[in-house]
Write a protein that holds these residues in place. Structure first.
Motif, PDB file in Angstrom:
ATOM      1  N   ASN A  57       0.843  -1.185   0.000  1.00 46.31           N
ATOM      2  CA  ASN A  57       0.000   0.000   0.000  1.00 46.31           C
ATOM      3  C   ASN A  57       0.882   1.239   0.000  1.00 46.31           C
ATOM      4  O   ASN A  57       1.878   1.290   0.716  1.00 46.31           O
ATOM      5  N   ALA A  58       0.515   2.211  -0.796  1.00 49.03           N
ATOM      6  CA  ALA A  58       1.237   3.487  -0.890  1.00 49.03           C
ATOM      7  C   ALA A  58       2.735   3.229  -1.135  1.00 49.03           C
ATOM      8  O   ALA A  58       3.066   2.392  -1.974  1.00 49.03           O
ATOM      9  N   ASP A  59       3.615   3.901  -0.398  1.00 51.04           N
ATOM     10  CA  ASP A  59       5.054   3.802  -0.685  1.00 51.04           C
ATOM     11  C   ASP A  59       5.859   3.243   0.478  1.00 51.04           C
ATOM     12  O   ASP A  59       7.083   3.308   0.469  1.00 51.04           O
ATOM     13  N   THR A  60       5.172   2.705   1.484  1.00 49.20           N
ATOM     14  CA  THR A  60       5.915   2.216   2.649  1.00 49.20           C
ATOM     15  C   THR A  60       5.712   0.713   2.811  1.00 49.20           C
ATOM     16  O   THR A  60       4.911   0.104   2.109  1.00 49.20           O
ATOM     17  N   GLY A  61       6.447   0.115   3.744  1.00 45.57           N
ATOM     18  CA  GLY A  61       6.293  -1.305   4.053  1.00 45.57           C
ATOM     19  C   GLY A  61       6.558  -2.174   2.836  1.00 45.57           C
ATOM     20  O   GLY A  61       7.573  -2.025   2.146  1.00 45.57           O
ATOM     21  N   LEU A  62       5.623  -3.090   2.562  1.00 51.42           N
ATOM     22  CA  LEU A  62       5.795  -4.023   1.446  1.00 51.42           C
ATOM     23  C   LEU A  62       5.960  -3.284   0.114  1.00 51.42           C
ATOM     24  O   LEU A  62       6.758  -3.695  -0.736  1.00 51.42           O
ATOM     25  N   ALA A  63       5.219  -2.190  -0.056  1.00 50.43           N
ATOM     26  CA  ALA A  63       5.341  -1.416  -1.302  1.00 50.43           C
ATOM     27  C   ALA A  63       6.779  -0.919  -1.487  1.00 50.43           C
ATOM     28  O   ALA A  63       7.316  -0.921  -2.604  1.00 50.43           O
ATOM     29  N   ALA A  64       7.394  -0.511  -0.398  1.00 51.54           N
ATOM     30  CA  ALA A  64       8.773  -0.019  -0.473  1.00 51.54           C
ATOM     31  C   ALA A  64       9.741  -1.139  -0.856  1.00 51.54           C
ATOM     32  O   ALA A  64      10.702  -0.925  -1.597  1.00 51.54           O
ATOM     33  N   LEU A  65       9.460  -2.346  -0.363  1.00 51.91           N
ATOM     34  CA  LEU A  65      10.303  -3.505  -0.712  1.00 51.91           C
ATOM     35  C   LEU A  65      10.190  -3.802  -2.217  1.00 51.91           C
ATOM     36  O   LEU A  65      11.185  -4.105  -2.880  1.00 51.91           O
ATOM     37  N   LEU A  66       8.965  -3.684  -2.737  1.00 45.16           N
ATOM     38  CA  LEU A  66       8.778  -3.883  -4.183  1.00 45.16           C
ATOM     39  C   LEU A  66       9.494  -2.781  -4.957  1.00 45.16           C
ATOM     40  O   LEU A  66      10.154  -3.036  -5.967  1.00 45.16           O
ATOM     41  N   LYS A  67       9.343  -1.572  -4.463  1.00 50.90           N
ATOM     42  CA  LYS A  67       9.942  -0.413  -5.141  1.00 50.90           C
ATOM     43  C   LYS A  67      11.463  -0.536  -5.203  1.00 50.90           C
ATOM     44  O   LYS A  67      12.091  -0.092  -6.157  1.00 50.90           O
ATOM     45  N   ALA A  68      12.043  -1.181  -4.177  1.00 47.07           N
ATOM     46  CA  ALA A  68      13.497  -1.377  -4.139  1.00 47.07           C
ATOM     47  C   ALA A  68      13.932  -2.503  -5.090  1.00 47.07           C
ATOM     48  O   ALA A  68      15.114  -2.847  -5.144  1.00 47.07           O
ATOM     49  N   ARG A  69      12.984  -3.086  -5.788  1.00 49.86           N
ATOM     50  CA  ARG A  69      13.238  -4.126  -6.792  1.00 49.86           C
ATOM     51  C   ARG A  69      13.891  -5.369  -6.195  1.00 49.86           C
ATOM     52  O   ARG A  69      14.752  -6.000  -6.827  1.00 49.86           O
ATOM     53  N   GLN A  70      13.449  -5.718  -4.984  1.00 48.39           N
ATOM     54  CA  GLN A  70      14.026  -6.898  -4.331  1.00 48.39           C
ATOM     55  C   GLN A  70      13.146  -8.141  -4.504  1.00 48.39           C
ATOM     56  O   GLN A  70      13.494  -9.210  -4.041  1.00 48.39           O
ATOM     57  N   VAL A  71      11.988  -7.949  -5.150  1.00 51.45           N
ATOM     58  CA  VAL A  71      11.009  -9.038  -5.211  1.00 51.45           C
ATOM     59  C   VAL A  71      10.847  -9.529  -6.644  1.00 51.45           C
ATOM     60  O   VAL A  71      10.532  -8.771  -7.551  1.00 51.45           O
ATOM     61  N   LYS A  72      11.065 -10.850  -6.806  1.00 53.62           N
ATOM     62  CA  LYS A  72      10.941 -11.488  -8.115  1.00 53.62           C
ATOM     63  C   LYS A  72       9.500 -11.924  -8.352  1.00 53.62           C
ATOM     64  O   LYS A  72       8.975 -11.827  -9.450  1.00 53.62           O
ATOM     65  N   LYS A  73       8.870 -12.403  -7.280  1.00 52.07           N
ATOM     66  CA  LYS A  73       7.536 -12.990  -7.399  1.00 52.07           C
ATOM     67  C   LYS A  73       6.730 -12.701  -6.146  1.00 52.07           C
ATOM     68  O   LYS A  73       7.282 -12.695  -5.047  1.00 52.07           O
ATOM     69  N   ILE A  74       5.430 -12.471  -6.335  1.00 52.59           N
ATOM     70  CA  ILE A  74       4.556 -12.308  -5.173  1.00 52.59           C
ATOM     71  C   ILE A  74       3.391 -13.277  -5.276  1.00 52.59           C
ATOM     72  O   ILE A  74       2.819 -13.466  -6.351  1.00 52.59           O
ATOM     73  N   ILE A  75       3.105 -13.936  -4.153  1.00 54.00           N
ATOM     74  CA  ILE A  75       1.964 -14.843  -4.049  1.00 54.00           C
ATOM     75  C   ILE A  75       0.953 -14.140  -3.151  1.00 54.00           C
ATOM     76  O   ILE A  75       1.245 -13.867  -1.977  1.00 54.00           O
ATOM     77  N   CYS A  76      -0.221 -13.793  -3.701  1.00 51.73           N
ATOM     78  CA  CYS A  76      -1.180 -13.015  -2.917  1.00 51.73           C
ATOM     79  C   CYS A  76      -2.587 -13.203  -3.458  1.00 51.73           C
ATOM     80  O   CYS A  76      -2.789 -13.835  -4.494  1.00 51.73           O
ATOM     81  N   SER A  77      -3.585 -12.645  -2.735  1.00 48.62           N
ATOM     82  CA  SER A  77      -4.974 -12.775  -3.195  1.00 48.62           C
ATOM     83  C   SER A  77      -5.512 -11.493  -3.781  1.00 48.62           C
ATOM     84  O   SER A  77      -6.402 -11.519  -4.619  1.00 48.62           O
ATOM     85  N   PHE A  78      -5.008 -10.348  -3.330  1.00 46.54           N
ATOM     86  CA  PHE A  78      -5.637  -9.098  -3.758  1.00 46.54           C
ATOM     87  C   PHE A  78      -4.601  -8.004  -3.976  1.00 46.54           C
ATOM     88  O   PHE A  78      -4.435  -7.114  -3.145  1.00 46.54           O
ATOM     89  N   PRO A  79      -3.892  -8.046  -5.118  1.00 50.18           N
ATOM     90  CA  PRO A  79      -2.861  -7.042  -5.361  1.00 50.18           C
ATOM     91  C   PRO A  79      -3.417  -5.657  -5.694  1.00 50.18           C
ATOM     92  O   PRO A  79      -2.817  -4.640  -5.350  1.00 50.18           O
ATOM     93  N   ARG A  80      -4.566  -5.621  -6.353  1.00 48.94           N
ATOM     94  CA  ARG A  80      -5.059  -4.353  -6.906  1.00 48.94           C
ATOM     95  C   ARG A  80      -5.845  -3.587  -5.852  1.00 48.94           C
ATOM     96  O   ARG A  80      -6.901  -4.002  -5.405  1.00 48.94           O
ATOM     97  N   GLN A  81      -5.314  -2.459  -5.446  1.00 50.55           N
ATOM     98  CA  GLN A  81      -6.003  -1.594  -4.488  1.00 50.55           C
ATOM     99  C   GLN A  81      -5.861  -0.162  -4.962  1.00 50.55           C
ATOM    100  O   GLN A  81      -5.129   0.122  -5.894  1.00 50.55           O
ATOM    101  N   THR A  82      -6.588   0.725  -4.282  1.00 54.39           N
ATOM    102  CA  THR A  82      -6.534   2.126  -4.727  1.00 54.39           C
ATOM    103  C   THR A  82      -5.129   2.714  -4.579  1.00 54.39           C
ATOM    104  O   THR A  82      -4.757   3.625  -5.298  1.00 54.39           O
TER     105      THR A  82
END
Lengths: 233, 229
Positions: A57-82
């Motif tokens: 969500n937004a630019d912190t926490g998990l979003a920040a980890l994605l933004k840092a390009r450290q994640v190859k793959k995500i397993i989740c149920s609901f990626p799309r949020q506002t």
């Protein structure tokens, strides 16, 4: 003496290698272990597979980890949020792999891993695109899909209180995936608001027994976060 | 043509939820049902992120980031509420403990197939959440949706063109034009919007309907049906 307490979030995540599968607790930002994620960003481990209900969500926490390009793959149920713009951008460019799992199957696959179940038949998803190519079976008049457990090398979770044996209690709906992720990972790291003395947690009320937890880090209460109003399930 | 308003639709769904029911209200339109549950019934709301006994939104300033609903909006707890983890929460659905869920939909088929999670558009980011678990898990599945798309096409269809959420899972459909039951004989119209004839409803819907309705005048009449033995 058993002492699972570690001094800092940085120490707690110091051995998470490149390519690790890491479960991260939380439903949106409720229960998200933000300080442990920040430590993982600082550590810089790459090519991670992340298991979470959402995709940041937004630019912190998990979003920040994605933004840092450290994640190859995500397993989740609901990626799309506002406010999932970081994930949205990476996905649209093909820079992240997505395994979309119905939320109850996600929870049960995590639970199964922690409980030593080899696979299970579930009615959820039968006849839908998310069950395509999977084994099915008709049992007692109902159709089921075979689903496999999701194991992880590490789980990063957040709880309210913990002790040096790793016993945990949670707070309200921030509990969500914490207890099942704790059991499913080889190494579970819990950030807690407060470390209490052994015996201070009422055994009747311990939610996650310490056997499922390897490390506990105290992170005092942060500034109150406002719930993120994403359209999300 | 007079359509049921969203509040009327929500009130109509609320009347079909009996005393003592455990209920999950989906995101969007179904959330409105919470404001229209009959006051003389004790109905327990479930939210999939780990709460039974969910109460209304808190007063401004009393929001708690650790106390949210499936839409990630702040909520409250009622006396008797309980918290639990995600695997327990979905066991409540899949295990057949939850009496009702109310879901929105893109399409429902004559045989009760539900499509409500993905338009299938190639550039859309897919997200499913708990929709598939609710669709097959609750003992009875209510769908609450507009009868027609913005283009005037029926959302009740012979066969869903959008990707499915669940097969043959819908029991009752509440729209702004009618209340319909999915039965082994076909779609039965239980109620129609005021001044809407069965023939006109049939023409707008396209798929074959069975008339089990009385045209409503002014306020919809309360019909008592036993949902559970």
């Amino acid at each position: 003496m058993i002492n699972k307490v570690v001094a800092t979030a940085a120490v707690a995540v110091a051995d998470i290698p490149n390519g690790a599968t890491v479960m991260i607790g939380g439903f949106g930002t409720a229960g998200m272990p933000s300080e442990l994620i920040d430590a993982l960003i600082a550590k810089g481990s790459k090519d991670l597979t992340i298991v979470n209900n959402n995709a940041g969500n937004a630019d912190t926490g998990l979003a920040a980890l994605l933004k840092a390009r450290q994640v190859k793959k995500i397993i989740c149920s609901f990626p799309r949020q506002t406010d999932s713009w970081v994930f949205d951008g990476l996905y649209k460019k093909g820079d992240i792999e997505l395994e979309l799992v119905p939320q109850g199957n996600l929870a049960e696959r995590i639970r199964a891993a922690g409980a030593g179940i080899g696979a299970f038949y579930t009615p959820t998803g039968y006849g839908t695109p998310l069950a395509e190519g999977k084994e099915t079976r008709h049992i007692d008049g109902r159709d089921y899909v075979l689903e496999y457990p999701i194991h992880a090398d590490f789980a990063l979770i957040k709880a309210l209180r913990g002790d040096r044996w790793g016993n945990l209690v949670y707070r309200k709906t921030a509990r969500n995936f914490g207890p099942i992720m704790a059991a499913a990972a080889k190494c579970t790291i819990a950030q807690v608001r407060e470390i209490v003395n052994l015996g201070d947690l009422d055994p009747e009320n311990v939610v996650t027994p310490g056997i499922f937890v390897q490390r506990v880090v105290e992170v005092p209460a942060e500034a109150k976060l406002i719930a993120s109003p994403g359209a999300a399930a | 043509m007079k359509r049921f308003t969203r509040d009327q639709m929500a009130a109509r769904v609320g009347r079909d939820i009996p005393n003592g029911a455990y209920v999950n209200l989906g995101i969007g339109l179904p959330t409105m049902v919470a404001n229209h549950l009959p006051k003389d019934r004790e109905i327990i709301l479930h939210t999939e992120n780990g709460l039974l006994g969910m109460g209304p939104a808190p007063e401004a300033g009393a929001e708690d980031a650790d106390l949210i609903n499936a839409g990630k909006q702040p909520v409250t707890t009622l006396p008797g509420a309980s918290f639990f983890h995600h695997a327990d929460s979905f066991a409540m659905m899949r295990g057949g403990h939850l009496d009702f869920c109310v879901l929105g939909a893109f399409q429902v088929s004559v045989t009760g197939d539900l499509a409500n999670w993905h338009t299938g558009a190639p550039d859309a980011i897919p997200a499913v959440g708990g929709a598939m678990d609710l669709a097959i898990g609750a003992k009875r599945v209510y769908v609450m949706m507009e009868h027609l798309t913005k283009k005037g096409e029926s959302k009740i269809v012979a066969r869903c063109s959008y990707p499915l959420t669940g097969v043959g899972c819908v029991n009752r459909i509440f729209t702004d034009l009618a209340v319909l039951d999915v039965t082994s004989e076909g779609l039965k119209v239980l109620e129609r919007a005021p001044e809407l004839s069965f023939e006109e409803l049939q023409r707008l819907t396209g798929v074959p309907l069975i008339d089990a309705s009385a045209a409503l005048t002014a306020e919809p009449v309360v019909t008592q049906r036993r949902e559970h033995a």
